[in-house]
Design an enzyme around this catalytic site. Sequence first.
Site, PDB file in Angstrom:
ATOM      1  N   ASN A 155       0.801  -1.232   0.000  1.00 24.94           N
ATOM      2  CA  ASN A 155       0.000   0.000   0.000  1.00 24.94           C
ATOM      3  C   ASN A 155       0.835   1.285   0.000  1.00 24.94           C
ATOM      4  OD1 ASN A 155       0.704  -0.441   2.671  1.00 24.94           O
ATOM      5  ND2 ASN A 155      -1.188   0.405   3.491  1.00 24.94           N
ATOM      6  N   GLU A 253       4.238  -3.169  12.383  1.00 21.21           N
ATOM      7  CA  GLU A 253       3.248  -2.105  12.194  1.00 21.21           C
ATOM      8  C   GLU A 253       2.116  -2.744  11.394  1.00 21.21           C
ATOM      9  OE1 GLU A 253       0.794   0.342  11.521  1.00 21.21           O
ATOM     10  OE2 GLU A 253       1.902   0.688   9.676  1.00 21.21           O
ATOM     11  N   CYS A 287      -3.133   2.202   6.340  1.00 25.54           N
ATOM     12  CA  CYS A 287      -3.287   1.689   7.707  1.00 25.54           C
ATOM     13  C   CYS A 287      -3.871   2.774   8.601  1.00 25.54           C
ATOM     14  CB  CYS A 287      -1.964   1.153   8.243  1.00 25.54           C
ATOM     15  SG  CYS A 287      -0.592   2.234   7.956  1.00 25.54           S
TER      16      CYS A 287
HETATM   17  P1  NDP Z   1       0.326  -9.327   4.274  1.00 25.68           P
HETATM   18  O1  NDP Z   1       0.521  -9.136   5.726  1.00 25.68           O
HETATM   19  O2  NDP Z   1       0.051 -10.699   3.772  1.00 25.68           O
HETATM   20  O3  NDP Z   1       1.618  -8.799   3.458  1.00 25.68           O
HETATM   21  C1  NDP Z   1       2.551  -7.847   3.920  1.00 25.68           C
HETATM   22  C2  NDP Z   1       3.962  -8.302   3.562  1.00 25.68           C
HETATM   23  O4  NDP Z   1       4.275  -9.474   4.301  1.00 25.68           O
HETATM   24  C3  NDP Z   1       4.136  -8.671   2.091  1.00 25.68           C
HETATM   25  O5  NDP Z   1       5.441  -8.341   1.672  1.00 25.68           O
HETATM   26  C4  NDP Z   1       3.952 -10.166   2.122  1.00 25.68           C
HETATM   27  O6  NDP Z   1       4.532 -10.821   1.016  1.00 25.68           O
HETATM   28  C5  NDP Z   1       4.663 -10.527   3.413  1.00 25.68           C
HETATM   29  N1  NDP Z   1       4.270 -11.818   3.987  1.00 25.68           N
HETATM   30  C6  NDP Z   1       3.127 -12.503   3.792  1.00 25.68           C
HETATM   31  N2  NDP Z   1       3.152 -13.671   4.472  1.00 25.68           N
HETATM   32  C7  NDP Z   1       4.354 -13.714   5.124  1.00 25.68           C
HETATM   33  C8  NDP Z   1       4.977 -14.656   5.982  1.00 25.68           C
HETATM   34  N3  NDP Z   1       4.373 -15.778   6.336  1.00 25.68           N
HETATM   35  N4  NDP Z   1       6.209 -14.392   6.455  1.00 25.68           N
HETATM   36  C9  NDP Z   1       6.837 -13.248   6.126  1.00 25.68           C
HETATM   37  N5  NDP Z   1       6.304 -12.321   5.297  1.00 25.68           N
HETATM   38  C10 NDP Z   1       5.060 -12.532   4.816  1.00 25.68           C
HETATM   39  O7  NDP Z   1      -0.807  -8.360   3.801  1.00 25.68           O
HETATM   40  P2  NDP Z   1      -1.663  -8.487   2.450  1.00 25.68           P
HETATM   41  O8  NDP Z   1      -0.905  -7.859   1.386  1.00 25.68           O
HETATM   42  O9  NDP Z   1      -2.131  -9.880   2.206  1.00 25.68           O
HETATM   43  O10 NDP Z   1      -2.937  -7.645   2.851  1.00 25.68           O
HETATM   44  C11 NDP Z   1      -3.953  -8.258   3.635  1.00 25.68           C
HETATM   45  C12 NDP Z   1      -4.517  -7.293   4.646  1.00 25.68           C
HETATM   46  O11 NDP Z   1      -3.462  -6.832   5.492  1.00 25.68           O
HETATM   47  C13 NDP Z   1      -5.102  -6.015   4.075  1.00 25.68           C
HETATM   48  O12 NDP Z   1      -6.381  -6.198   3.599  1.00 25.68           O
HETATM   49  C14 NDP Z   1      -4.998  -5.114   5.284  1.00 25.68           C
HETATM   50  O13 NDP Z   1      -6.069  -5.378   6.168  1.00 25.68           O
HETATM   51  C15 NDP Z   1      -3.698  -5.517   5.931  1.00 25.68           C
HETATM   52  N6  NDP Z   1      -2.557  -4.659   5.542  1.00 25.68           N
HETATM   53  C16 NDP Z   1      -2.171  -3.674   6.367  1.00 25.68           C
HETATM   54  C17 NDP Z   1      -1.143  -2.841   5.998  1.00 25.68           C
HETATM   55  C18 NDP Z   1      -0.709  -1.731   6.853  1.00 25.68           C
HETATM   56  O14 NDP Z   1      -0.300  -0.706   6.339  1.00 25.68           O
HETATM   57  N7  NDP Z   1      -0.719  -1.912   8.146  1.00 25.68           N
HETATM   58  C19 NDP Z   1      -0.461  -2.974   4.725  1.00 25.68           C
HETATM   59  C20 NDP Z   1      -0.912  -4.077   3.925  1.00 25.68           C
HETATM   60  C21 NDP Z   1      -1.918  -4.882   4.350  1.00 25.68           C
HETATM   61  P3  NDP Z   1       3.725 -11.172  -0.321  1.00 25.68           P
HETATM   62  O15 NDP Z   1       2.491 -10.367  -0.333  1.00 25.68           O
HETATM   63  O16 NDP Z   1       4.670 -10.813  -1.387  1.00 25.68           O
HETATM   64  O17 NDP Z   1       3.464 -12.638  -0.270  1.00 25.68           O
END
Ligand code: NDP
Length: 498
Positions: A155, A253, A287
């Site tokens: 995001n 975060e 967020c």
């Molecule tokens: P994720 O938590 O899945 O992804 C965030 C990052 O973590 C990405 O780089 C992702 O990699 C990575 N990741 C995913 N699984 C693992 C793991 N098991 N171990 C280590 N790293 C991991 O968020 P999503 O993109 O799926 O979004 C889902 C929801 O999360 C949103 O709808 C929102 O509610 C929330 N969100 C909140 C954010 C914030 O700013 N606080 C930002 C983004 C999401 P990859 O995606 O490449 O697999």
Amino acid sequence: MTLIHEEQLKNFIDGKWVEPSSGKATAVINPATSETLVNVPLSAASDVEEATSAAKKAQKTWALVPAPQRAEVLYRVGLIMKERKERLSQLLTMENGKVIEEARGEVQEGIDMAFYMAGEGRRLFGQTTPSELKDKFAMSVRAPVGVVGIITPWNFPIAIATWKSFPAIVAGNAVVWKPATETPIMAYELAKIFEEAGLPKGVINVVFGSGSTVGEAMIEQEDIRVISFTGSNEVGRGIAGKCGQRLKKVSLEMGGKNGVIVMDDADLSLAVEGILWSAYGTSGQRCTACSRVMVHEKVKDELEERLQKEIAKLSIGNGLDESIKVGPIINRAGLEKVKSYISIGKEEGAKLLTGGYIMENGNHKKGNYFAPTLFTDVKPDMRIAQEEIFGPVVSLIPVKSFEEAVEINNSVEFGLSSSIFTQNVNQVFAAQRDLDTGIVYVNAGTTGAEIHLPFGGTKGTGNGHRDSGVAALDVFTEWKAVYVDFSGKLQRAQIDVE
Ligand code: NDP
């Protein structure tokens, strides 16, 4: 204008652009048009291992470069980003979907962070303090942690990366970075900028790939001593558990359920503007996005009416068009998640005032568009008022008093950002004290963080660490206490004290 010159991105390891050892890749899709922009590697654990050993080697030399010289590289990074701001902003809009004005704002945030953290190269302050013994000197200094792992979401693909990598680098660490698979182009561009700015090879390494493979492999690497993560609560909790087992420092975060309070004496025009900007900007995928409004019952009807009128004016579409105010949702899964909350809200008894559907007519059917949505008569314990939706959906919750509004604001799992609109100075000060969030705004929406202040939240938003500001240095440094005894004899603390 062709902005992307490659068909497939490569990892950046030890100063070289390399193919992933897995040989696998996946497409990066523009959420506004569903077109493929580029392919991104789906790397293997062995790529993480290679990046970690390159970082470990490079860090030893980098830590010995005087911090003001390390900072010079960040200055150059900031200058190149500034020069390339428009190109980076357009690429950001293409891979993430946010409207171009917001993309420019995000790139600017990275530029600001470069100059701010470069300044830290001449500070990185420790403390000197008197010793309890004669002829003895005591001080504490910040030491780099070593190799740090950063995992970033889609995001804010460039801003969040700069919040984490810039303090890590100026403090003398080397970085292994896994960007979100959805938005790798900003990571690729930033790595190229680091290269051009003269960052020594191995100090930053970018490994593209899924969280479940690359992210997990980073946690497994013993030489990665810190994981700094932004993303979902579910993934963050999993990372915290695994890092805890390995005694690895972890900074999380993880979003919010941010509330705006509108009191009966509020400037309603300002409140409407603040709510629109913080709720529907980035299509609610921030967020810090406002997703609840605690409105005083005396002004509820008027606020509802004004908000509906302004929502109807929002133009929704491809963010590269300067006239568009709201862009798409990142992917189909995100779109379906937002849609599911509309049924949940209706079933719970909330009243849908506007929006609530996927936009599938005309140009909208090419991308992932969701109509800006407003619910009213929402009860604080309904799921739409408790859970992070991550889309353009706002719940109006009527309240009778300031105290009730604060209590409702604090009654959620998260604690990132909150805001109050009022002219009452007493309520302003009570609110900044009583709102249980890491960020509080007065007479503004819930978004708009500046890079030199700490960014993060309480409760389920994180685990007590902060991104951005000087507080970010605490994540990427260890405090080292240094005692220098110049008495020429053995002096024993606590014992040889007169
Ligand atoms: P994720 O938590 O899945 O992804 C965030 C990052 O973590 C990405 O780089 C992702 O990699 C990575 N990741 C995913 N699984 C693992 C793991 N098991 N171990 C280590 N790293 C991991 O968020 P999503 O993109 O799926 O979004 C889902 C929801 O999360 C949103 O709808 C929102 O509610 C929330 N969100 C909140 C954010 C914030 O700013 N606080 C930002 C983004 C999401 P990859 O995606 O490449 O697999």
